[in-house]
Design a protein around this motif. Structure first.
Motif, mmCIF file in Angstrom:
data_model
loop_
_atom_site.group_PDB
_atom_site.id
_atom_site.type_symbol
_atom_site.label_atom_id
_atom_site.label_comp_id
_atom_site.label_asym_id
_atom_site.label_seq_id
_atom_site.Cartn_x
_atom_site.Cartn_y
_atom_site.Cartn_z
ATOM 1 N N UNK A 237 0.844 -1.191 0.000
ATOM 2 C CA UNK A 237 0.000 0.000 0.000
ATOM 3 C C UNK A 237 0.879 1.241 0.000
ATOM 4 N N UNK A 238 0.418 2.277 -0.685
ATOM 5 C CA UNK A 238 1.033 3.598 -0.571
ATOM 6 C C UNK A 238 -0.076 4.590 -0.254
ATOM 7 N N UNK A 239 0.056 5.253 0.891
ATOM 8 C CA UNK A 239 -0.922 6.272 1.291
ATOM 9 C C UNK A 239 -0.236 7.631 1.177
ATOM 10 N N UNK A 240 -0.605 8.389 0.138
ATOM 11 C CA UNK A 240 -0.001 9.703 -0.066
ATOM 12 C C UNK A 240 -0.642 10.745 0.851
ATOM 13 N N UNK A 241 -1.968 10.716 0.952
ATOM 14 C CA UNK A 241 -2.734 11.559 1.870
ATOM 15 C C UNK A 241 -4.104 10.907 2.030
ATOM 16 N N UNK A 286 7.925 9.576 2.998
ATOM 17 C CA UNK A 286 8.134 10.297 1.746
ATOM 18 C C UNK A 286 7.503 9.538 0.575
ATOM 19 N N UNK A 287 7.194 10.246 -0.518
ATOM 20 C CA UNK A 287 6.640 9.568 -1.705
ATOM 21 C C UNK A 287 7.729 8.838 -2.495
ATOM 22 N N UNK A 288 8.323 7.838 -1.845
ATOM 23 C CA UNK A 288 9.408 7.063 -2.445
ATOM 24 C C UNK A 288 9.018 5.590 -2.485
ATOM 25 N N UNK A 289 9.483 4.913 -3.515
ATOM 26 C CA UNK A 289 9.246 3.484 -3.689
ATOM 27 C C UNK A 289 10.574 2.827 -4.048
ATOM 28 N N UNK A 290 10.849 1.685 -3.435
ATOM 29 C CA UNK A 290 12.019 0.883 -3.811
ATOM 30 C C UNK A 290 11.543 -0.380 -4.504
#
Length: 307
Positions: A237-241, A286-290
């Motif tokens: 999951x990525x929660x930006x806001x 932070x809005x970073x993905x590896x």
């Protein structure tokens, strides 16, 4: 996300074989990677510079997990052991045996006093981190245990397996509370709790990712478009806001897929790896993905996500 594509900030190429796992630390300062080359490497997130390389497993490493204080990394290896590494002192502080075959997955509980590991021996082991003692051996599945994850409060463990099921276990007793199986009975290659632990995200080898509601045992959303038929590929999951949340997964076609959590639409396909993208990890703040890839590539990439 906007029409502007997310960009690759840097590529790391110091592993010699397939990079099976990448995980950001909880404080976001470090990225841990592990590989079939038996090494665990730590990278400085802002610069991409190598901080340290650990050696100590006799065979390749399949998975890694950070403690919540970002001091320790646990690893699961084909040498049938679980190891714990102290980041501050740059040393291996524990190595535990007990599984009868390769250890495929590992995870700390929120209090970091327990570790759960899953194996190709079809069991889950729960370890006391302080003593290294095995507290429970759970005969969990009828095939490889591909992932284990603790709920937000640590009272539940969810596991997935190539037997096609996801199972929920009471951490204290080791009892199975619930089993979820998709109609296709496809092998389940990865599972994780949502941040609030109401849902789980389960990847299956029919090239689908399903969002299950734990309480109703129903599938809420299904994400498709990527290719996943052979490998245990991570999703996250990525929660930006509050209004922008995404599901992200690697794929066997070399892309990273980004879906809108609610609409299930593919928002972006990130291209840069040459082979199967086996693992993705979202930065905690932070809005970073590896991402990391298998033998045709052996690289790690860190991406700046554009909202």
């Amino acid at each position: 996300m906007s029409d502007k594509l997310s960009t690759c900030l840097y590529t790391l190429t110091q592993h010699d074989k397939a990079v099976s796992c990448v995980k950001f630390s909880y404080n976001g300062n470090l990225l841990a990677s592990c590989s079939a080359d038996k090494a665990v490497k730590l990278w400085d997130v802002p610069t991409g510079k190598l901080v340290h390389s650990f050696q100590g497993h006799n065979l390749g490493i399949s998975d890694a997990s950070w403690s919540r204080d970002s001091r320790y990394v646990a690893t699961a290896s084909d040498d049938k052991t679980v190891a714990v590494w102290d980041i501050h002192n740059s040393e291996q502080v524990a190595k535990w045996s007990g599984h009868k075959n390769s250890v495929f997955c590992v995870n700390f509980n929120p209090l970091c006093n327990l570790l759960a590991s899953g194996s190709t021996d079809e069991t889950i082991r729960v370890w006391d981190v302080r003593t290294g003692r095995t507290l429970k051996v759970i005969p969990a599945h009828s095939n490889v245990v591909t992932a284990v994850d603790f709920s937000k409060d640590g009272t539940l463990i969810v596991s997935s397996s190539y037997d096609g099921s996801c199972r929920f276990w009471d951490t204290a007793s080791g009892m199975c509370l619930k089993t979820l199986v998709v109609d296709s009975h496809s092998a389940t290659s990865h599972v994780r709790f949502s941040p609030n632990s109401r849902y789980i995200l389960a990847s299956t080898l029919d090239s689908k990712i399903r969002l299950w509601d734990f309480y109703s045992s129903r599938i809420c959303k299904t994400y498709a478009g990527h290719v996943n038929r052979l490998h245990a590929i991570y999703s996250c999951f990525v929660v930006m806001d509050q209004s922008h949340s995404y599901v992200i997964s690697g794929s066997e076609d070399g892309y990273i897929y980004v879906w809108d959590l609610q609409s299930r639409q593919i928002i972006q396909k990130l291209q840069g790896h040459m082979g199967t993208v086996i693992c993705v990890s979202a930065h905690p703040r932070e809005p970073l993905l590896a991402s990391s890839a298998l033998d045709a590539d052996c690289s790690i990439k860190v991406w700046k996500l554009i909202d």
